[in-house]
Design a protein around this motif. Sequence first.
Motif, PDB file in Angstrom:
ATOM      1  N   ALA A  49      -1.812  -1.373  -3.412  1.00 27.57           N
ATOM      2  CA  ALA A  49      -0.949  -1.217  -4.582  1.00 27.57           C
ATOM      3  C   ALA A  49      -1.678  -1.375  -5.901  1.00 27.57           C
ATOM      4  N   ASP A  50      -2.660  -2.264  -5.974  1.00 28.62           N
ATOM      5  CA  ASP A  50      -3.331  -2.490  -7.253  1.00 28.62           C
ATOM      6  C   ASP A  50      -4.407  -1.452  -7.550  1.00 28.62           C
ATOM      7  N   HIS A  51      -4.524  -0.433  -6.693  1.00 22.80           N
ATOM      8  CA  HIS A  51      -5.521   0.621  -6.928  1.00 22.80           C
ATOM      9  C   HIS A  51      -4.936   2.029  -6.757  1.00 22.80           C
ATOM     10  N   ASN A  52      -3.604   2.173  -6.694  1.00 24.38           N
ATOM     11  CA  ASN A  52      -3.069   3.501  -6.369  1.00 24.38           C
ATOM     12  C   ASN A  52      -2.314   4.179  -7.506  1.00 24.38           C
ATOM     13  N   SER A  53      -2.570   3.766  -8.741  1.00 20.74           N
ATOM     14  CA  SER A  53      -1.991   4.479  -9.885  1.00 20.74           C
ATOM     15  C   SER A  53      -2.693   5.817 -10.069  1.00 20.74           C
ATOM     16  N   ARG A  58       0.873  -1.181   0.000  1.00 19.84           N
ATOM     17  CA  ARG A  58       0.000   0.000   0.000  1.00 19.84           C
ATOM     18  C   ARG A  58       0.901   1.219   0.000  1.00 19.84           C
ATOM     19  N   LYS A  59       0.323   2.373  -0.335  1.00 18.97           N
ATOM     20  CA  LYS A  59       1.145   3.575  -0.399  1.00 18.97           C
ATOM     21  C   LYS A  59       0.297   4.803  -0.099  1.00 18.97           C
ATOM     22  N   LEU A  60       0.946   5.795   0.517  1.00 21.10           N
ATOM     23  CA  LEU A  60       0.292   7.080   0.757  1.00 21.10           C
ATOM     24  C   LEU A  60       0.212   7.844  -0.561  1.00 21.10           C
ATOM     25  N   VAL A  61      -1.003   8.232  -0.952  1.00 16.87           N
ATOM     26  CA  VAL A  61      -1.207   8.917  -2.234  1.00 16.87           C
ATOM     27  C   VAL A  61      -2.067  10.158  -2.027  1.00 16.87           C
ATOM     28  N   GLY A  62      -2.020  11.029  -3.011  1.00 19.63           N
ATOM     29  CA  GLY A  62      -2.937  12.160  -3.048  1.00 19.63           C
ATOM     30  C   GLY A  62      -4.278  11.739  -3.615  1.00 19.63           C
ATOM     31  N   LEU A  63      -5.323  12.452  -3.211  1.00 16.29           N
ATOM     32  CA  LEU A  63      -6.674  12.132  -3.662  1.00 16.29           C
ATOM     33  C   LEU A  63      -7.408  13.421  -4.006  1.00 16.29           C
ATOM     34  N   SER A  64      -7.846  13.545  -5.250  1.00 13.19           N
ATOM     35  CA  SER A  64      -8.723  14.659  -5.611  1.00 13.19           C
ATOM     36  C   SER A  64     -10.165  14.219  -5.339  1.00 13.19           C
ATOM     37  N   VAL A  65     -10.983  15.168  -4.902  1.00 17.85           N
ATOM     38  CA  VAL A  65     -12.344  14.868  -4.458  1.00 17.85           C
ATOM     39  C   VAL A  65     -13.333  15.550  -5.394  1.00 17.85           C
ATOM     40  N   GLU A  66     -14.275  14.793  -5.898  1.00 11.68           N
ATOM     41  CA  GLU A  66     -15.308  15.355  -6.771  1.00 11.68           C
ATOM     42  C   GLU A  66     -16.399  15.991  -5.914  1.00 11.68           C
ATOM     43  N   GLY A  67     -16.809  17.197  -6.296  1.00 16.76           N
ATOM     44  CA  GLY A  67     -17.853  17.884  -5.541  1.00 16.76           C
ATOM     45  C   GLY A  67     -17.264  18.779  -4.462  1.00 16.76           C
ATOM     46  N   LYS A  68     -18.102  19.163  -3.513  1.00 14.41           N
ATOM     47  CA  LYS A  68     -17.691  20.135  -2.491  1.00 14.41           C
ATOM     48  C   LYS A  68     -17.569  19.551  -1.099  1.00 14.41           C
TER      49      LYS A  68
END
Length: 371
Positions: free
Chosen positions: A332-336, A283-293
Motif C-alpha cells: 500500500a505505501d508504494h502503489n500510488s 497490498r493491491k493489484l496495480v498496473g505497471l509501465s516498464v522502461e525499455g524493451k
Amino acid sequence: MSDDTDMLELPLGDWHRAKGARMVSFAGYAMPIQYEGIMAEHQWTRESAGLFDVSHMGQLILSGEGVAAALEKLVPGDISALKEGRMRYSLLLGADGGVLDDLMVTATPTGLYVVVNGAVKHQDIAYLRANLPAAIDINHLEDRALLALQGPKAVETISRVIPGVDQLYFMEADLFLWGEVPLWISRSGYTGEDGVEISVAANEVQALADALCAQPEVKPIGLGARDSMRLEAGLPLYGHDMDPSTDPVEGNASFAISKRRREEGGFNGADRILKALAEGPSRKLVGLSVEGKMPVREGAPIFAGEVQVGTVTSGGFAPSVGAPIAMGYVAADHNSIGTALEAEVRGKRVPLAVAAMPFIPHRYHRRGASK
C-alpha cells in the motif's frame, strides 16, 4: 502452456489445425495460441474483428426457487436485482473471502446463466453443489461451445449474419436464431473492445465459425493475442492476477461488490472484505509501465530500493501501447500512480512505474453513453 499432448479436444480442434493454428495446452485443452502471429492477430482485432474460441470455459445454468438469493451467499454482487437479459461480473468467494474464480452471471428465462473459467470449472461446480441448497439445480452445458467475436467491426459484421445483434448494449444478452439454430449472444468480452460472446450447440459451431470467417472483417485469433489484449485492457487472468489468497479489494475488483451488498453483507468473507473496503488493503493489484524493451514476466519480484514490495502477476509486450507492461501486487505505501519501482529480471533491475489501468481505453458499447 505446453505442447499439445494428451489434452482434451475442443469441438473446433481440427478446424483450428486446418487453419494453421499452433496448438498448446491450456486449462487441460488443446487450444490455438496463434495462427499467423500474435502481433498481427492483436492488431487485426483492435482494428477489425477477431474470432476467439473459448469453448474451454464452463457454461452453467443455475435454476430453482430462490436461486439468486442462494448464489448471493457465495458472491458479492447484487444478483437478485438482475433483470432478464442483463449480466453482471462477479467473484466466487471462499469461506474466508478469497477469490475462487471470477465469473459472469446473466438472468435468463430459465435461471442464471453462469460462465466460469475453464481451468477451475470442475472445482467451481463441486463448490456450488456443496454450498447451494439441494433445491438449486446446476446444469453444466457440456454440449455447447462458446465463441467470442471481438473488435470495432465485430457487431456490424455479426449483424449481417444474425440480424438484430446490434440492438444489444454492453452487458446485455438475448436469444437469437441463426436459421433454426438457437444462439445465446451477449455483448461482452475479454479484450477491452466492443464485441459479443456466442453460446452455440457444439455440433453447430463449425458452421457458425465458417459463416463468421467468411466475412472479410473476420479472422480467427489465438490465445496469445487474447492475453496481450486483456492485459492492455487491465483485465485480470484468474489463477495469475487473482487466486484464493486474494480478496476482491486487494485484487482491484471492488467494483464487483454491489452497493446493497456493501450495506447488508451476508456473503462469504464479508467481514474481511468490508473491513478492507473501509480501511484499505495492505497490498493491491496495480498496473505497471516498464522502461525499455525487456518484458517483465509473472513471478518477477518488485523492489523499492533494496526492499521487496511486490510481485509481478502478468506481463508482456503490449502491441497497442508499443512497450512492455505488467500487473502485480504492490504494498500500500508504494502503489500510488507514478511511483517509481524496479523489477528483478534474470538478476538485473528493470525500472517500472505504477500506472493507471486500463493501459488503453475500453471501447464498450454502453447504454446511455454519448456517441
